[in-house]
Each structure stands twice: as C-alpha cells, then as structure tokens.
Scaffold this motif. Structure first.
Motif, PDB file in Angstrom:
ATOM      1  N   PHE A  95      27.922  42.890  -1.155  1.00  0.00           N
ATOM      2  CA  PHE A  95      27.408  41.380  -0.947  1.00  0.00           C
ATOM      3  C   PHE A  95      27.034  40.497  -2.036  1.00  0.00           C
ATOM      4  CE2 PHE A  95      28.110  37.733   0.821  1.00  0.00           C
ATOM      5  CZ  PHE A  95      29.080  37.240   1.213  1.00  0.00           C
ATOM      6  N   PHE A 112      29.159  41.759   4.255  1.00  0.00           N
ATOM      7  CA  PHE A 112      28.079  40.609   4.945  1.00  0.00           C
ATOM      8  C   PHE A 112      27.815  40.950   6.216  1.00  0.00           C
ATOM      9  CE2 PHE A 112      27.264  36.518   6.866  1.00  0.00           C
ATOM     10  CZ  PHE A 112      25.809  36.199   6.256  1.00  0.00           C
ATOM     11  N   THR A 116      23.528  43.026   7.639  1.00  0.00           N
ATOM     12  CA  THR A 116      22.175  42.234   8.622  1.00  0.00           C
ATOM     13  C   THR A 116      21.616  43.255   9.212  1.00  0.00           C
ATOM     14  OG1 THR A 116      24.335  41.155   9.345  1.00  0.00           O
ATOM     15  CG2 THR A 116      21.992  40.526  10.899  1.00  0.00           C
ATOM     16  N   ASN A 118      20.165  44.257  11.869  1.00  0.00           N
ATOM     17  CA  ASN A 118      20.462  44.212  13.084  1.00  0.00           C
ATOM     18  C   ASN A 118      21.396  45.325  12.918  1.00  0.00           C
ATOM     19  OD1 ASN A 118      21.535  42.161  13.682  1.00  0.00           O
ATOM     20  ND2 ASN A 118      20.861  41.895  15.238  1.00  0.00           N
ATOM     21  N   LEU A 126      26.979  49.025  20.664  1.00  0.00           N
ATOM     22  CA  LEU A 126      28.336  48.388  20.522  1.00  0.00           C
ATOM     23  C   LEU A 126      29.099  50.467  21.451  1.00  0.00           C
ATOM     24  CD1 LEU A 126      30.090  46.435  20.078  1.00  0.00           C
ATOM     25  CD2 LEU A 126      30.388  47.030  17.979  1.00  0.00           C
ATOM     26  N   LYS A 131      24.707  47.038  27.279  1.00  0.00           N
ATOM     27  CA  LYS A 131      24.251  45.364  26.582  1.00  0.00           C
ATOM     28  C   LYS A 131      22.491  45.269  27.075  1.00  0.00           C
ATOM     29  CE  LYS A 131      28.723  43.747  29.004  1.00  0.00           C
ATOM     30  NZ  LYS A 131      29.374  43.537  28.103  1.00  0.00           N
ATOM     31  N   ALA A 132      21.476  46.471  27.019  1.00  0.00           N
ATOM     32  CA  ALA A 132      20.720  45.908  27.811  1.00  0.00           C
ATOM     33  C   ALA A 132      19.658  45.094  26.357  1.00  0.00           C
ATOM     34  CB  ALA A 132      19.383  47.423  27.368  1.00  0.00           C
TER      35      ALA A 132
ATOM     36  N   THR B 159      16.441  39.739  13.675  1.00  0.00           N
ATOM     37  CA  THR B 159      17.664  40.007  14.777  1.00  0.00           C
ATOM     38  C   THR B 159      18.778  38.863  14.125  1.00  0.00           C
ATOM     39  OG1 THR B 159      17.045  38.935  16.705  1.00  0.00           O
ATOM     40  CG2 THR B 159      16.596  41.540  17.051  1.00  0.00           C
ATOM     41  N   ALA B 160      18.973  38.382  13.412  1.00  0.00           N
ATOM     42  CA  ALA B 160      19.850  37.654  12.765  1.00  0.00           C
ATOM     43  C   ALA B 160      18.973  35.924  14.274  1.00  0.00           C
ATOM     44  CB  ALA B 160      21.691  38.053  13.138  1.00  0.00           C
ATOM     45  N   GLY B 198      28.007  34.413   2.576  1.00  0.00           N
ATOM     46  CA  GLY B 198      28.465  34.970   3.429  1.00  0.00           C
ATOM     47  C   GLY B 198      29.568  33.886   4.607  1.00  0.00           C
ATOM     48  N   PHE B 199      28.270  33.485   5.411  1.00  0.00           N
ATOM     49  CA  PHE B 199      29.141  33.000   6.867  1.00  0.00           C
ATOM     50  C   PHE B 199      30.472  31.915   5.544  1.00  0.00           C
ATOM     51  CE2 PHE B 199      25.000  32.816   7.847  1.00  0.00           C
ATOM     52  CZ  PHE B 199      25.451  33.332   9.853  1.00  0.00           C
ATOM     53  N   LEU B 202      32.944  34.522   6.382  1.00  0.00           N
ATOM     54  CA  LEU B 202      33.695  34.531   7.630  1.00  0.00           C
ATOM     55  C   LEU B 202      34.458  32.743   8.086  1.00  0.00           C
ATOM     56  CD1 LEU B 202      30.092  36.042   9.406  1.00  0.00           C
ATOM     57  CD2 LEU B 202      32.793  37.152   9.465  1.00  0.00           C
ATOM     58  N   ASN B 255      22.592  42.184  25.217  1.00  0.00           N
ATOM     59  CA  ASN B 255      23.590  42.275  24.392  1.00  0.00           C
ATOM     60  C   ASN B 255      24.777  42.473  24.228  1.00  0.00           C
ATOM     61  OD1 ASN B 255      25.255  44.187  21.623  1.00  0.00           O
ATOM     62  ND2 ASN B 255      23.583  43.935  21.692  1.00  0.00           N
ATOM     63  N   ASP B 256      25.247  41.605  23.829  1.00  0.00           N
ATOM     64  CA  ASP B 256      26.458  41.292  23.873  1.00  0.00           C
ATOM     65  C   ASP B 256      27.715  42.631  24.337  1.00  0.00           C
ATOM     66  OD1 ASP B 256      28.167  39.449  25.672  1.00  0.00           O
ATOM     67  OD2 ASP B 256      29.468  38.715  23.213  1.00  0.00           O
ATOM     68  N   ALA B 257      27.155  43.775  23.849  1.00  0.00           N
ATOM     69  CA  ALA B 257      27.812  44.936  23.450  1.00  0.00           C
ATOM     70  C   ALA B 257      29.204  44.079  22.976  1.00  0.00           C
ATOM     71  CB  ALA B 257      28.064  45.803  24.320  1.00  0.00           C
ATOM     72  N   PHE B 258      30.186  43.672  22.030  1.00  0.00           N
ATOM     73  CA  PHE B 258      31.161  43.420  22.097  1.00  0.00           C
ATOM     74  C   PHE B 258      32.013  43.788  20.692  1.00  0.00           C
ATOM     75  CE2 PHE B 258      34.607  39.383  20.986  1.00  0.00           C
ATOM     76  CZ  PHE B 258      35.849  40.409  22.276  1.00  0.00           C
ATOM     77  N   HIS B 259      31.295  43.058  19.639  1.00  0.00           N
ATOM     78  CA  HIS B 259      30.941  42.737  18.648  1.00  0.00           C
ATOM     79  C   HIS B 259      30.576  42.490  17.955  1.00  0.00           C
ATOM     80  CE1 HIS B 259      33.252  41.029  14.817  1.00  0.00           C
ATOM     81  NE2 HIS B 259      34.367  41.546  14.992  1.00  0.00           N
ATOM     82  N   GLN B 260      30.380  43.525  16.332  1.00  0.00           N
ATOM     83  CA  GLN B 260      28.878  42.374  15.552  1.00  0.00           C
ATOM     84  C   GLN B 260      29.179  41.684  14.894  1.00  0.00           C
ATOM     85  OE1 GLN B 260      26.691  44.814  14.270  1.00  0.00           O
ATOM     86  NE2 GLN B 260      26.113  43.068  12.390  1.00  0.00           N
ATOM     87  N   THR B 261      29.957  40.694  15.047  1.00  0.00           N
ATOM     88  CA  THR B 261      29.633  39.126  14.780  1.00  0.00           C
ATOM     89  C   THR B 261      30.312  37.994  15.701  1.00  0.00           C
ATOM     90  OG1 THR B 261      31.376  39.138  13.254  1.00  0.00           O
ATOM     91  CG2 THR B 261      29.631  40.054  12.450  1.00  0.00           C
ATOM     92  N   PHE B 387      24.191  37.609  15.057  1.00  0.00           N
ATOM     93  CA  PHE B 387      24.952  38.886  15.391  1.00  0.00           C
ATOM     94  C   PHE B 387      24.248  39.650  15.711  1.00  0.00           C
ATOM     95  CE2 PHE B 387      26.505  37.522  10.584  1.00  0.00           C
ATOM     96  CZ  PHE B 387      27.635  36.532  11.164  1.00  0.00           C
ATOM     97  N   GLY B 388      25.658  40.911  16.061  1.00  0.00           N
ATOM     98  CA  GLY B 388      25.162  42.053  16.135  1.00  0.00           C
ATOM     99  C   GLY B 388      25.316  42.130  17.605  1.00  0.00           C
ATOM    100  N   ASN B 390      22.975  40.081  19.796  1.00  0.00           N
ATOM    101  CA  ASN B 390      21.601  39.834  20.185  1.00  0.00           C
ATOM    102  C   ASN B 390      21.969  38.234  20.527  1.00  0.00           C
ATOM    103  OD1 ASN B 390      18.772  39.261  19.624  1.00  0.00           O
ATOM    104  ND2 ASN B 390      19.557  41.678  19.440  1.00  0.00           N
TER     105      ASN B 390
END
Lengths: 354, 400
Positions: A95, A112, A116, A118, A126, A131-132, B159-160, B198-199, B202, B255-261, B387-388, B390
């Motif tokens: 990037f 980008f 990150t 994390n 994922l 979800k912890a 963690t962003a 970056g943003f 997006l 963690n949302d464990a849904f999508h990276q962003t 992101f992630g 978090n």
C-alpha cells in the motif's frame, strides 16, 4: 488463583516444526542472512482460493492456530490474543509503495484492509466464528509475551478457560532491504553452526509463527505449566542477573533450581553479551539452550523459545543442536526463557513440568 | 456492583485543543476542529476534511525540547505531550516511587516517516534514523523514556480503532491483578497519507463535516490525537491521599467475526462488548446515564452501532452522542480521547452535543443529543470499534 497450562503448541518456522510428532529430528541448514519457513501443506487447512488472498503472515497464523486447536482438542476459545512486532508487512509495503509510485491514484483497498496489525487475530476469529475477546500486541520483541501475560491474567482469574495465544511475523521485501542498510541484518551469509560465533553485527532475519492453547484446565495433551511472565522495557546489561534473580525469588526459586535456561542469542556481536554474562555467571552450572541459529530472528521468535521449552518439558529430551553447554540434567522440571532484542524489551517466561 | 479502578490524571492533545482544559472549552462551546489538511502534502486535500493538530513537527520538536538528531515520529511526539500532561495532572513527581507501566494503542505508529522516506531510506543517510521508529511499539517506548519509566511493563496494543479502549482495559486488569501499582493508558495516532488514502479507497471519507447518526451521513473525517489516563491502585490512592477523577468501572471486548472491515448489520460484536462491560461493572443498562458513541458517521458504523445500542438499552435509552464531529475519527487514539471526554462529562455533569445532526436515520428512531445538556451523571459508557471486527466498550463512573 488458578494454575495455567500450555495444552497445545504449533510452530511454523524455518525448521520442520509444524508436525508435533517430531522434535527437531531433522535439521535444515541454511547459509544466508534472511531465512523463510518450511511450509506445511496449507491446503490441508485452508481452501486454496482463500489461501491465495492471504499474505504470508495471515496464512501462517491461521494454519498454526488450527494446528494448536486440533492438538488441544477444542472447537473454540474464550479469547484470541496475538503478538506481532512488525505486523502485516507485506500488505503495508504494497500500500505504501502504491501510494508513492502512483502519486495517490489508482489505489485499491485490499492491501490497506489487510495491513492492519490485528488482521491475523481477526481472520482467525472470522474462520472460527469466534466472537470472543480479540487482542493484538505490537510491542517489538515482547509482543508475544504481552499476549501471553494478558491470557495468563484472564485464566488465573477464571475470566476464561481456554485462550489461543500466538506470535506471528512475516518478512516484507522492502523492510528487509531497509534493515540491511542499518546493519540489523548480518553482512554475510552464515550457516547455522556459525551464527553464534559469527562475531558480526546484526542477526539472520526470519519469518514464522507459534501458537499455543493455554488453559486453566490441565488437558491430556499438556506440555507445561505457565508459571510466570515478566517484561522490561529497559534493562541495563549489568542489571540483568539481578532482575532474573528477583524474578525467580518472587516465584520461590533460585538460579540453581532452573534445569534448563533458553537463551535468545542471535549471534549479534553487539548484543549477545546480555546472554553470555549469564552463561558464565548465574547459569554457569545450568543446561543452556538456544534456537535462533535454527529459526532466525524476528520480533515474536521468542515464542519459539517457549515452544522449545514446552517440547523439552514434555519429551524430557534436548536435541544436541540447541545445547550451548553439556550439563544434561536427568530430570527437567523447571525451564526459564530469557530474551531481549538489541538491548531493549527483555522478557522472562518461567515454565514447569505439568 | 464491582469495584472500579481509579483514574487520577489525564492528558490530551487533539484538533480541538492542546490540553484537557482546551478540549473541554471546545466541547462546551461547540468549537469543532475540522479543516482542510495543512501538514500533509496530499492530492486528496480538496476532497477531504480532517481533524488536524495545527503544530508542525518542528514546532512539536521545539515544544518537547528534542535534540535535532531525534527520531520521533509524529505519533510519538503527540503521545509524549498527552502522557506528560496526564502525569502532571495526577500529581506524580517521582515516577519510580511505585511500580509504573504504560500501555498505549496505536495503528499508524511511525508510518508518517516511513511513507515520507520510504525509498530514501535505501540511499540517504540522514532519514535512516527513522527506520527504527516505524514499528508500532516505538512511540510507546519513547513515551516511557520521556516519563522516566524503566525496567517495567511497557506495551502497545494495535486493534485498529479500538486500540486505546483496549489499552485502558488491559491497564485496569493489570491494576486489579496487582501486576502494577500505577499504569499510564491511552493511545496516539497521527494523520498520514497511508490512512488518508486507505480510508479513501474504502470510500468512507466525507468531503465535508462528518455528521454522526444522520440519515444523510457521508462518511468520516480522519483525525489525529493522543490521550492518556493514569490508573492507580487503591493502595497508592490511600498512601498518597490521592484525588480520584473517576473510575474505570467496566470493560468488554468482543469480536464481530463478520468481516475484516465492515460491522455486522445487527452489531453482534458491539452488543457483546457492551454486555460484557455492564457485567464487569455489575450494573444494569438503566444505570448508564450517557453513551459516548463510537459514531464515526460512516453508513455502516452508525447503523450497526445504533442497532447494538437499541438491543442493549431498548426503551431505556440514555442520552447518547458522538464527539467525532469535533475531532474527526482519531483511529487508535479515539478510545482514549473519548475516555477523557467521558471523565469530563462525569466531572462537569454535562453531555456533549452530537454536532451536525439534522435528519434521523430511517432504520430507527434514535436521536442523538444535539445540544449541550446539563444532567447529573454517574456512569458513562464509551464505545470504540475497529477493523478486524474488534469491538470494545468501557464504562466510567463517578463512584468506585
């Protein structure tokens, strides 16, 4: 306070360490200044299409986490905590260079998004639909130890039962070049037998990852009890012995009680003195081992030290290749890991047989 | 109720002020700090608005009295300014008197210098000093050095955009577990081409003032800031007869464990984080008096967060507002500057306005507090998501 155990391990390193049934039986020699991992069969763990989209660190981290989860025999965890000193270098470099090369135009978000720090912990969550609690520590050579400490506190206080903890580091091509310029990387190629006595500045840089399931329940697969962790942002050379003795005293131990000490020597003539003074000093009668000649240096490679200590405690054996001296203790009950990088960010990890 | 961890000092530098007093003054007088970017050369200048601190790097170097050979990134300098104010505010003269550590959050780290000298590093000697300040831990290491913290626990979380909230969480845990007597917690992030672009890719940067929780929100304004809190153990408070500003009462990360962003439609991670924080605090949702929302003004965040808040608070919704319209989204520092704002809200019994709000979102009938409001506050909830997947929530309280 509950006791904390290392119930499983996983390592992807420049040695064939991804298979937990073997323990440095076959050593791969290198003659280089930068070394890469021995890849496991990633396809076994992640669909090829997904793997192609992942930078090396993400791929290694995701696979190592699966190996650790499998060995612990659990499906999910109460927290995922990772450490990475340099983070997702490959995507970061992509990037930054795209910004510069194209004068901030024609950019796409993928690198980008994945740059990150994390990203690895997020991708593991994922993949596991977990979800912890999800943390990532990014503090140079103690990134992994900070993750381990966080996990240990939560387990001791019974806020969690099982936690996945890992360290991961990938190599970015440009970052490697840049670190050569400032002599953090050795000027000439060295073989693994030459590293320790190379008498040159810098280290052999590497990539790699190590993951562990640590729990406040001792499982069948248990490797070690995680007794204590301490980190120091600074520590003068002449203060190291004192700091270690104070740490051991807090845990009701003396230097003589340590059966094996795991050192982070990387052959850097400017900084190996931190360990050498202990070899000749408080640990002169202790079995000393090292590992960076086998797996190189990176910000979370000290997790390999913990991997090595765990293996030694579980198998009660020490491969000749890692021995600095020959004391050959008959029983190995207590192991101490000591690491620092360029004189900063020192860490102590104390393990016991479980 | 569970006992909180005492906050004894705070410091901040942001687009709306160079210290706590200036930030408070801007908040109550509705003075936002959103402008065009002046200190970064970027072709995006006319297309974006930012929350920029109007000191040049040279001015920061002079303020901190750093040598010309220094290799401080802008993140490190902002961090040092805020951390020093926090230490002074806590009345700490002898940092070594108690076991003191620091936990900081950053996402940009030394990227500002890396993107400036990326190729020059290979050929020019002078900028090479910044190579070692790239990694995220460097700014924290420098803050520790400036505060005189030695041989101690110094670490960094990335963690962003929830980094600083997570630093506060770890700090509270370190005090509760007795690992440290005193810990400086917070975060720092400077503006950079890296994050601006970056943003931008997006497509979540607004070309005008950001409008949190508004139906017609166009995205976020990036900001830069640093803020730190001093947390101290009960033993230190007692021994030193310390004045306590407020308490870190509860905290939760999920963690949302849904999508990276992107955040999930229903804000699962955010809901879990708030639930955990309430549980740690040992209080009910109805006991929260004000929510300082993450409210970045992106389409995705405000909808997801709004739904999560609805899931937790339902019909017992306290006043809520996002202060991002003042400061922009300061990424890893956001959780720390909003922690300072939450404490200021508690101290002054005041709710800060959610500026630029006009039209309620069509998905729900949540209306943020749009004007400064006096109200007796005992507990404030602060959200930070990154992101992630978090998601973090921290609860601050007046009483332990």
């Amino acid at each position: 306070m509950k006791k904390v155990y290392i119930n499983s391990i996983a390592s992807i390193s420049p040695q064939k360490t991804f298979d937990n049934t073997i323990f440095l039986d076959e050593i791969i020699d290198y003659n280089d200044t930068v070394i890469f991992v021995q890849d496991p069969d990633y396809k076994q763990y992640i669909p090829p299409a997904a793997a192609r989209r992942m930078a090396k660190g993400i791929k290694m981290g995701v696979v190592a986490s699966k190996i650790a989860m499998d060995e612990a025999g659990i499906e999910t965890v109460d927290a995922i905590i990772t450490g990475t000193g340099m983070g997702c270098m490959i995507d970061s470099e992509k990037f930054v260079s795209a910004i510069i090369d194209n004068n901030e135009q024609y950019l796409t978000p993928t690198s980008f998004i994945q740059s990150t720090h994390n990203t690895v912990a997020g991708q593991i969550a994922l993949g596991m639909e977990c979800k912890a609690y999800n943390f990532t520590y990014v503090h140079s050579a103690i990134s992994f130890e900070a993750a381990l400490l966080d996990a240990k506190m939560q387990l001791e206080n019974a806020e969690a039962t099982h936690i996945l903890v890992g360290g991961v580091e990938e190599l970015g091509e440009h970052t490697t070049k840049v670190h050569r310029v400032i002599n953090h990387i050795k000027p000439e190629a060295v073989t693994i037998s030459e590293v320790l006595n190379s008498k040159t500045k810098g280290a052999v840089f590497s990539e790699g990852t190590n993951f562990f399931v640590i729990s406040n329940q001792r499982r069948e697969s248990c490797y070690a009890e995680l007794v204590a962790i301490e980190t120091f942002n600074t520590l003068q050379k002449d203060r190291v012995s004192e700091a270690i003795e104070a740490f051991l005293k807090e845990n009701n131990l003396k230097a003589d009680d340590i059966d094996v000490v795991v050192f982070g020597n990387n052959g850097d003539v400017d900084f190996d003195g931190f360990y050498n003074q202990l070899s000749k000093g408080i640990f002169s009668k202790t079995q000393q081992v090292f590992y960076k000649h086998l797996v190189g240096e990176n910000n979370t490679v000290s997790a390999f030290g913990v991997w090595l200590a765990s293996k030694i405690l579980k198998t009660q054996s020490i491969a000749e290749i890692v021995k600095i001296n020959k004391i050959n203790p008959s029983k190995i009950k207590t192991v101490l890991c000591y690491n620092q990088y360029r004189g900063q960010n020192h860490s102590l990890v104390l393990l016991k047989k479980c | 109720m569970n006992k909180g961890v005492a906050i004894t000092g705070m410091g901040i530098i942001s687009a709306i002020g160079n210290n706590v007093a200036e930030n408070y003054d801007a908040l109550i007088n509705e003075k936002k700090g959103i402008t065009r970017v002046d200190h970064i050369e970027t072709i995006q200048r006319e297309e974006i608005m930012v929350g920029e601190i109007k000191f040049t790097n040279d001015e920061l170097i002079a303020q901190l009295n750093l040598s010309p050979e220094n290799n401080y990134s802008r993140t490190a300098m902002l961090g040092v300014i805020a951390a020093k104010e926090a230490i002074a505010d806590a009345g700490i003269n002898d940092i070594k008197k108690f076991k003191t550590g620091i936990v900081s959050g950053t996402s940009v780290g030394g990227m500002d210098m890396t993107e400036k000298y990326y190729y020059q590093y290979l050929t020019e000697k002078e900028p090479q000093k910044y190579i070692e300040s790239h990694h995220a831990g460097d700014s924290t290491q420098k803050i520790a050095e400036q505060l005189g913290i030695e041989e101690s626990l110094v670490t960094t979380i990335s963690t962003a955009c929830s980094s600083a909230a997570n630093a506060i969480m770890l700090g509270a845990r370190l005090i509760k577990s007795g690992k440290l007597d005193r810990v400086v917690v917070g975060g720092a992030d400077c503006l950079s081409k890296f994050t601006i672009n970056g943003f931008k890719t997006l497509m979540i940067l607004s070309d005008t003032y950001n409008t949190p929780f508004d139906e017609n929100r166009k995205g976020l304004n990036l900001g830069e800031a640093a803020a730190f809190l001093v947390l101290e153990s009960d033993e230190v408070i007692k021994a030193e007869n310390k004045k306590v500003l407020a308490y870190v009462k509860g905290y939760g990360n999920a963690n949302d464990a849904f999508h990276q962003t992107a955040s999930s439609d229903n804000g699962d991670g955010a809901t879990l984080a708030m639930e955990k924080a309430l549980k740690v605090a040992g209080i009910k949702p109805s006991e929260i008096d004000y929510i300082n929302a993450h409210g970045t003004a992106t389409g995705n965040n405000d909808l997801s967060e709004g739904r999560a808040i609805l899931r937790i608070f339902g019909n017992e919704m306290p006043e809520f507002s996002s202060t991002k319209a003042f400061t922009g989204h300061t990424l890893a520092a956001a959780g720390a500057i909003e922690a300072v704002y939450s404490v200021l809200a508690l101290q002054n019994n005041v709710i800060f306005p959610n500026l630029n709000f006009k039209t309620p979102m069509k998905e729900f009938s949540m209306i943020p507090q749009t004007e400064l409001k006096k109200k007796e506050l005992n507990t404030v909830l602060s959200n930070s998501f990154g992101f992630g997947g978090n998601c973090s929530a921290v609860i601050f309280s007046k009483e332990a």
